[in-house]
Design an enzyme around this catalytic site. Structure first.
Site, PDB file in Angstrom:
ATOM      1  N   GLY A 101     -12.531  -4.109   1.163  1.00  0.00           N
ATOM      2  CA  GLY A 101     -13.580  -4.962   0.636  1.00  0.00           C
ATOM      3  C   GLY A 101     -14.855  -4.148   0.456  1.00  0.00           C
ATOM      4  N   GLU A 108       0.811  -1.217   0.000  1.00  0.00           N
ATOM      5  CA  GLU A 108       0.000   0.000   0.000  1.00  0.00           C
ATOM      6  C   GLU A 108       0.850   1.275   0.000  1.00  0.00           C
ATOM      7  OE1 GLU A 108      -4.179  -1.550   1.997  1.00  0.00           O
ATOM      8  OE2 GLU A 108      -2.501  -1.172   3.357  1.00  0.00           O
ATOM      9  N   MET A 158      -9.539  -2.907   7.903  1.00  0.00           N
ATOM     10  CA  MET A 158      -9.059  -3.309   9.228  1.00  0.00           C
ATOM     11  C   MET A 158      -8.259  -2.239   9.972  1.00  0.00           C
ATOM     12  SD  MET A 158      -8.042  -7.253   8.157  1.00  0.00           S
ATOM     13  CE  MET A 158      -7.797  -7.830   9.825  1.00  0.00           C
ATOM     14  N   GLU A 159      -8.222  -1.006   9.458  1.00  0.00           N
ATOM     15  CA  GLU A 159      -7.412   0.037  10.111  1.00  0.00           C
ATOM     16  C   GLU A 159      -8.057   1.417  10.203  1.00  0.00           C
ATOM     17  OE1 GLU A 159      -6.186  -1.542   7.277  1.00  0.00           O
ATOM     18  OE2 GLU A 159      -5.120  -3.148   8.323  1.00  0.00           O
ATOM     19  N   ASP A 192     -11.789  -6.396  -3.362  1.00  0.00           N
ATOM     20  CA  ASP A 192     -12.612  -7.617  -3.296  1.00  0.00           C
ATOM     21  C   ASP A 192     -14.006  -7.233  -2.799  1.00  0.00           C
ATOM     22  OD1 ASP A 192     -10.713  -7.554  -0.666  1.00  0.00           O
ATOM     23  OD2 ASP A 192     -12.741  -8.183  -0.153  1.00  0.00           O
TER      24      ASP A 192
HETATM   25  C1  4EZ Z   1      -7.140  -4.614   5.761  1.00  0.00           C
HETATM   26  N1  4EZ Z   1      -6.949  -4.910   4.369  1.00  0.00           N
HETATM   27  C2  4EZ Z   1      -6.775  -6.334   4.125  1.00  0.00           C
HETATM   28  C3  4EZ Z   1      -5.643  -7.028   4.761  1.00  0.00           C
HETATM   29  C4  4EZ Z   1      -5.611  -8.492   4.360  1.00  0.00           C
HETATM   30  C5  4EZ Z   1      -4.153 -10.517   4.082  1.00  0.00           C
HETATM   31  C6  4EZ Z   1      -2.714 -10.957   4.201  1.00  0.00           C
HETATM   32  C7  4EZ Z   1      -8.015  -4.333   3.506  1.00  0.00           C
HETATM   33  C8  4EZ Z   1      -9.073  -5.297   3.047  1.00  0.00           C
HETATM   34  C9  4EZ Z   1      -9.956  -6.002   3.850  1.00  0.00           C
HETATM   35  N2  4EZ Z   1     -10.124  -6.066   5.197  1.00  0.00           N
HETATM   36  C10 4EZ Z   1      -9.342  -5.631   1.758  1.00  0.00           C
HETATM   37  N3  4EZ Z   1     -10.368  -6.516   1.702  1.00  0.00           N
HETATM   38  C11 4EZ Z   1     -10.766  -6.760   2.981  1.00  0.00           C
HETATM   39  C12 4EZ Z   1     -11.732  -7.626   3.540  1.00  0.00           C
HETATM   40  N4  4EZ Z   1     -12.517  -8.385   2.763  1.00  0.00           N
HETATM   41  N5  4EZ Z   1     -11.879  -7.649   4.884  1.00  0.00           N
HETATM   42  C13 4EZ Z   1     -11.089  -6.891   5.668  1.00  0.00           C
HETATM   43  O1  4EZ Z   1      -7.362  -3.269   5.965  1.00  0.00           O
HETATM   44  C14 4EZ Z   1      -4.365  -9.181   4.720  1.00  0.00           C
END
Ligand code: 4EZ
Length: 229
Positions: free
Chosen positions: A78, A12, A172-173, A196
């Site tokens: 997401g 990122e 998640m942040e 996603d």
């Molecule tokens: C968290 N980030 C994902 C980190 C995933 C895997 C190794 C964003 C994110 C996200 N968070 C993208 N899609 C998501 C989802 N479906 N649920 C939660 O900020 C690390």
């Protein structure tokens, strides 16, 4: 201005570091912080690692140790709102913690005493972002972002978060960073590009689109830095 730009994952912030050119690296509390000058501003750039705890630590460090006066977050998310497709941008108007739950005591989801369910992002930064979007010929959705310590890959959980918080996207942040900035009175802006749909295919979609969506978000954030007085 002293501007913090943070992400959660290396992917990122990589496109940001590429754009700013020369930077210095400083270690603090188990993380690396990259300082540079760009467009007449002092920047501190870092990825926190994933989740609310690490992002709280990084945001606090950027404000307290590096003296940032404004914080911009760049990353992926997401989708909840079906109008948000892979690569689309969403700017948070306000953020909530979807996994904060003391409802057993009659409180709403996302609330603890002396806190609030929603933390609002800075209106001036959002209007700057709208200008940037129209200049770049990009669509920028404004909406509610829900944050929790959970990679959501489940349609039912996705829908519950959407219904409970009126949220358009999840990650998640964002809400933890928002809490830090709100408590310290520092204007902040949380931007996410969709990777996603937070459904059963989320992990595959995430792996496929993390890099390209992170670039979408970072390109936008760089343009915002260029616009900040
Ligand atoms: C968290 N980030 C994902 C980190 C995933 C895997 C190794 C964003 C994110 C996200 N968070 C993208 N899609 C998501 C989802 N479906 N649920 C939660 O900020 C690390």
């Amino acid at each position: 201005m002293n501007i913090a730009i943070m992400g959660a994952m290396p992917e990122e912030i990589a496109p940001l570091l590429e754009k700013v050119g020369a930077y210095k690296t400083e270690e603090f509390a188990g993380n690396k912080y990259y300082t540079a000058t760009y467009a007449g501003h002092d920047l501190v750039i870092a990825y926190s690692k994933i989740g609310k705890v690490f992002s709280t630590l990084t945001a606090t460090t950027m404000l307290q140790h590096f003296g940032a006066e404004v914080l911009l977050f760049s990353g992926v998310a997401g989708a909840i709102n079906p109008n948000l497709k892979i690569g689309n941008l969403i700017a948070a108007t306000k953020l909530a913690q979807h996994d904060l739950d003391i409802t057993a005591f009659g409180h709403p989801y996302g609330f603890v005493p002396e806190g609030k369910v929603f933390v609002e992002a800075d209106a001036n930064l959002i209007s700057k972002a709208k200008e940037v979007a129209s200049q770049m010929g990009l669509e920028l959705m404004e909406g509610i972002i829900a944050t929790g310590d959970q990679f959501v890959a489940d349609k039912a959980r996705n829908e519950w978060i959407g219904k409970t918080f009126g949220a358009d996207a999840l990650e998640m942040e964002g809400a933890s960073v928002a809490c830090v900035c709100d408590a310290m009175n520092v204007p902040f802006f949380i931007l996410r590009a969709i990777s996603d749909a937070a459904d059963m295919d989320a992990s595959f979609s995430f792996d496929e689109f993390l890099e390209s969506s992170a670039i979408e978000s970072a390109n936008f954030i760089i343009k915002m830095v260029e616009k900040l007085g």
